[in-house]
Design a protein around this motif. Sequence first.
Motif, mmCIF file in Angstrom:
data_model
loop_
_atom_site.group_PDB
_atom_site.id
_atom_site.type_symbol
_atom_site.label_atom_id
_atom_site.label_comp_id
_atom_site.label_asym_id
_atom_site.label_seq_id
_atom_site.Cartn_x
_atom_site.Cartn_y
_atom_site.Cartn_z
ATOM 1 N N THR A 205 34.001 29.537 69.734
ATOM 2 C CA THR A 205 34.400 30.037 68.424
ATOM 3 C C THR A 205 33.530 31.224 68.065
ATOM 4 O O THR A 205 32.297 31.137 68.084
ATOM 5 C CB THR A 205 34.243 28.949 67.350
ATOM 6 N N LEU A 206 34.174 32.347 67.760
ATOM 7 C CA LEU A 206 33.456 33.536 67.313
ATOM 8 C C LEU A 206 33.283 33.413 65.804
ATOM 9 O O LEU A 206 34.254 33.404 65.050
ATOM 10 C CB LEU A 206 34.234 34.800 67.650
ATOM 11 N N ARG A 207 32.049 33.293 65.363
ATOM 12 C CA ARG A 207 31.779 33.100 63.940
ATOM 13 C C ARG A 207 31.284 34.404 63.334
ATOM 14 O O ARG A 207 30.144 34.813 63.561
ATOM 15 C CB ARG A 207 30.789 31.955 63.753
ATOM 16 N N LEU A 208 32.140 35.045 62.581
ATOM 17 C CA LEU A 208 31.852 36.338 61.981
ATOM 18 C C LEU A 208 31.305 36.119 60.582
ATOM 19 O O LEU A 208 31.913 35.420 59.762
ATOM 20 C CB LEU A 208 33.116 37.194 61.907
ATOM 21 N N ARG A 209 30.155 36.732 60.330
ATOM 22 C CA ARG A 209 29.526 36.630 59.017
ATOM 23 C C ARG A 209 29.055 38.023 58.602
ATOM 24 O O ARG A 209 28.656 38.834 59.424
ATOM 25 C CB ARG A 209 28.317 35.677 59.058
ATOM 26 N N GLY A 210 29.086 38.286 57.301
ATOM 27 C CA GLY A 210 28.642 39.578 56.827
ATOM 28 C C GLY A 210 28.668 39.661 55.325
ATOM 29 O O GLY A 210 29.009 38.707 54.628
ATOM 30 N N GLY A 211 28.298 40.820 54.836
ATOM 31 C CA GLY A 211 28.313 41.032 53.406
ATOM 32 C C GLY A 211 27.655 42.342 53.044
ATOM 33 O O GLY A 211 27.057 43.023 53.897
ATOM 34 N N PRO A 212 27.764 42.723 51.778
ATOM 35 C CA PRO A 212 27.200 43.992 51.323
ATOM 36 C C PRO A 212 25.680 44.029 51.460
ATOM 37 O O PRO A 212 25.001 43.011 51.324
ATOM 38 C CB PRO A 212 27.617 44.052 49.849
ATOM 39 N N VAL A 213 25.173 45.211 51.737
ATOM 40 C CA VAL A 213 23.739 45.480 51.752
ATOM 41 C C VAL A 213 23.510 46.699 50.869
ATOM 42 O O VAL A 213 24.083 47.759 51.118
ATOM 43 C CB VAL A 213 23.230 45.763 53.181
ATOM 44 N N ALA A 214 22.702 46.538 49.847
ATOM 45 C CA ALA A 214 22.486 47.597 48.857
ATOM 46 C C ALA A 214 23.828 47.975 48.249
ATOM 47 O O ALA A 214 24.743 47.164 48.169
ATOM 48 C CB ALA A 214 21.770 48.784 49.489
ATOM 49 N N ALA A 215 23.962 49.245 47.836
ATOM 50 C CA ALA A 215 25.175 49.654 47.128
ATOM 51 C C ALA A 215 26.214 50.274 48.043
ATOM 52 O O ALA A 215 27.401 50.298 47.707
ATOM 53 C CB ALA A 215 24.819 50.642 46.018
ATOM 54 N N ASP A 216 25.797 50.765 49.197
ATOM 55 C CA ASP A 216 26.718 51.552 50.005
ATOM 56 C C ASP A 216 26.856 51.076 51.436
ATOM 57 O O ASP A 216 27.328 51.819 52.295
ATOM 58 C CB ASP A 216 26.279 53.017 50.014
ATOM 59 N N GLY A 217 26.472 49.837 51.729
ATOM 60 C CA GLY A 217 26.541 49.394 53.110
ATOM 61 C C GLY A 217 26.855 47.925 53.256
ATOM 62 O O GLY A 217 26.992 47.186 52.283
ATOM 63 N N ALA A 218 26.988 47.513 54.509
ATOM 64 C CA ALA A 218 27.228 46.113 54.834
ATOM 65 C C ALA A 218 26.592 45.812 56.179
ATOM 66 O O ALA A 218 26.468 46.688 57.041
ATOM 67 C CB ALA A 218 28.724 45.800 54.867
ATOM 68 N N SER A 219 26.175 44.568 56.341
ATOM 69 C CA SER A 219 25.596 44.096 57.587
ATOM 70 C C SER A 219 26.468 42.970 58.122
ATOM 71 O O SER A 219 26.897 42.095 57.362
ATOM 72 C CB SER A 219 24.163 43.605 57.362
ATOM 73 N N LEU A 220 26.728 42.980 59.434
ATOM 74 C CA LEU A 220 27.706 42.072 60.030
ATOM 75 C C LEU A 220 27.166 41.496 61.331
ATOM 76 O O LEU A 220 26.426 42.166 62.060
ATOM 77 C CB LEU A 220 29.013 42.820 60.318
ATOM 78 N N THR A 221 27.572 40.259 61.643
ATOM 79 C CA THR A 221 27.114 39.604 62.872
ATOM 80 C C THR A 221 28.211 38.704 63.411
ATOM 81 O O THR A 221 28.913 38.035 62.649
ATOM 82 C CB THR A 221 25.857 38.757 62.612
ATOM 83 N N VAL A 222 28.342 38.684 64.737
ATOM 84 C CA VAL A 222 29.131 37.651 65.411
ATOM 85 C C VAL A 222 28.132 36.669 66.009
ATOM 86 O O VAL A 222 27.292 37.050 66.826
ATOM 87 C CB VAL A 222 30.021 38.233 66.521
ATOM 88 N N PHE A 223 28.219 35.408 65.594
ATOM 89 C CA PHE A 223 27.324 34.370 66.088
ATOM 90 C C PHE A 223 28.022 33.539 67.159
ATOM 91 O O PHE A 223 29.227 33.276 67.084
ATOM 92 C CB PHE A 223 26.907 33.444 64.947
ATOM 93 N N ASP A 224 27.236 33.098 68.156
ATOM 94 C CA ASP A 224 27.770 32.177 69.152
ATOM 95 C C ASP A 224 27.709 30.752 68.601
ATOM 96 O O ASP A 224 27.176 30.535 67.499
ATOM 97 C CB ASP A 224 27.028 32.323 70.483
ATOM 98 N N PRO A 225 28.266 29.778 69.302
ATOM 99 C CA PRO A 225 28.280 28.410 68.759
ATOM 100 C C PRO A 225 26.896 27.860 68.433
ATOM 101 O O PRO A 225 26.762 27.049 67.499
ATOM 102 C CB PRO A 225 28.952 27.607 69.870
ATOM 103 N N ALA A 226 25.861 28.280 69.159
ATOM 104 C CA ALA A 226 24.515 27.777 68.892
ATOM 105 C C ALA A 226 23.878 28.419 67.670
ATOM 106 O O ALA A 226 22.803 27.994 67.241
ATOM 107 C CB ALA A 226 23.626 28.000 70.116
ATOM 108 N N GLY A 227 24.529 29.444 67.121
ATOM 109 C CA GLY A 227 23.989 30.114 65.950
ATOM 110 C C GLY A 227 23.167 31.344 66.264
ATOM 111 O O GLY A 227 22.523 31.904 65.368
ATOM 112 N N ALA A 228 23.179 31.793 67.517
ATOM 113 C CA ALA A 228 22.460 33.005 67.904
ATOM 114 C C ALA A 228 23.368 34.214 67.736
ATOM 115 O O ALA A 228 24.580 34.144 67.966
ATOM 116 C CB ALA A 228 21.986 32.913 69.349
ATOM 117 N N ALA A 229 22.783 35.339 67.356
ATOM 118 C CA ALA A 229 23.546 36.567 67.185
ATOM 119 C C ALA A 229 23.978 37.105 68.551
ATOM 120 O O ALA A 229 23.151 37.333 69.432
ATOM 121 C CB ALA A 229 22.726 37.608 66.441
ATOM 122 N N ALA A 230 25.284 37.307 68.721
ATOM 123 C CA ALA A 230 25.812 37.860 69.963
ATOM 124 C C ALA A 230 26.142 39.340 69.835
ATOM 125 O O ALA A 230 26.078 40.081 70.821
ATOM 126 C CB ALA A 230 27.063 37.096 70.395
#
Length: 291
Positions: A257-282
């Motif tokens: 399962t590709l677990r996509l997580r993200g959200g806004p950072v400051a006023a003009d950006g966003a940070s995003l990650t695809v996590f593997d099943p173990a919870g490590a950033a892929a």
Amino acid sequence: MTEVADLQQWVGRERRTDAVLDPWPVQAMTALLDLPLIAPEPGREPVSETVLPGLWHWLYFLETAPSSRIGPDGHPLKGGFLPPVPHPRRMFAGGRTLYHRSLRIGVPTQLLETVKEIKEKPNSRGGLFIVTVSFHYSQDGELCVEEERDFIYLPAVTAPASSTLVNKQLAPLEAADWNLDVESDPVLLMRFSALTFNSHRIHYDLEYARQQEAYPDLVVHGPLSAMLLSELVRRNDSREVGHFSFRALSPLFSGQTLRLRGGPVAADGASLTVFDPAGAAALTAQVTFAD
């Protein structure tokens, strides 16, 4: 064998291509991802959108090397536009995309590709090469998208995968502002390979992936993960993206399962990650919104 110094002859090499951005790849990608943002309702006409979503330009200007010019890994043979680096294993490891204006579907488009840099990084495991290529997409004489892609070349593996077990058990993972889980399987990988004309065997040939590249299972395409993160932004924020960058950290495998997580950072950006099943950033990505 090609000397390392000879590879620098490829720096500055250019390739120009013209194409019309046909709507069919957009229709197909929408169906593949099961995302209803562009897909038509049943019985309605195909895609009516005129603007290409972020990163979906990867569906166009695909290299169509003849079968006689395909290497044992499924990629086109090196030594044409891309340099003949001595290492056999290749991956699309990261990129940076700057949007000046949106590409429009159905419009004649020009692409200029340039080999920008070739670097060797020695290490105890045989070293690696990084080939950076720039891509400039233009319509109506105006630059719309400029991009850099980093291709990493690794030595051949010395032994096949020691285990064929892939972790699919999901460890706890905190929810973020933006969340999307995508189930991967061989059908998803095959359809994406077909849509992007990517014949790299690690995505569909299980025996090759295990024996020749020491992966325990079929590998999820890095560009697919990056496009999913771009979609995560589009589903949750109406602002135009000005800059998107990503970096692949570790492979994901079919059935995970590709677990996509993200959200806004400051006023003009966003940070995003695809996590593997173990919870490590892929795979990670950063977005800056346009002014």
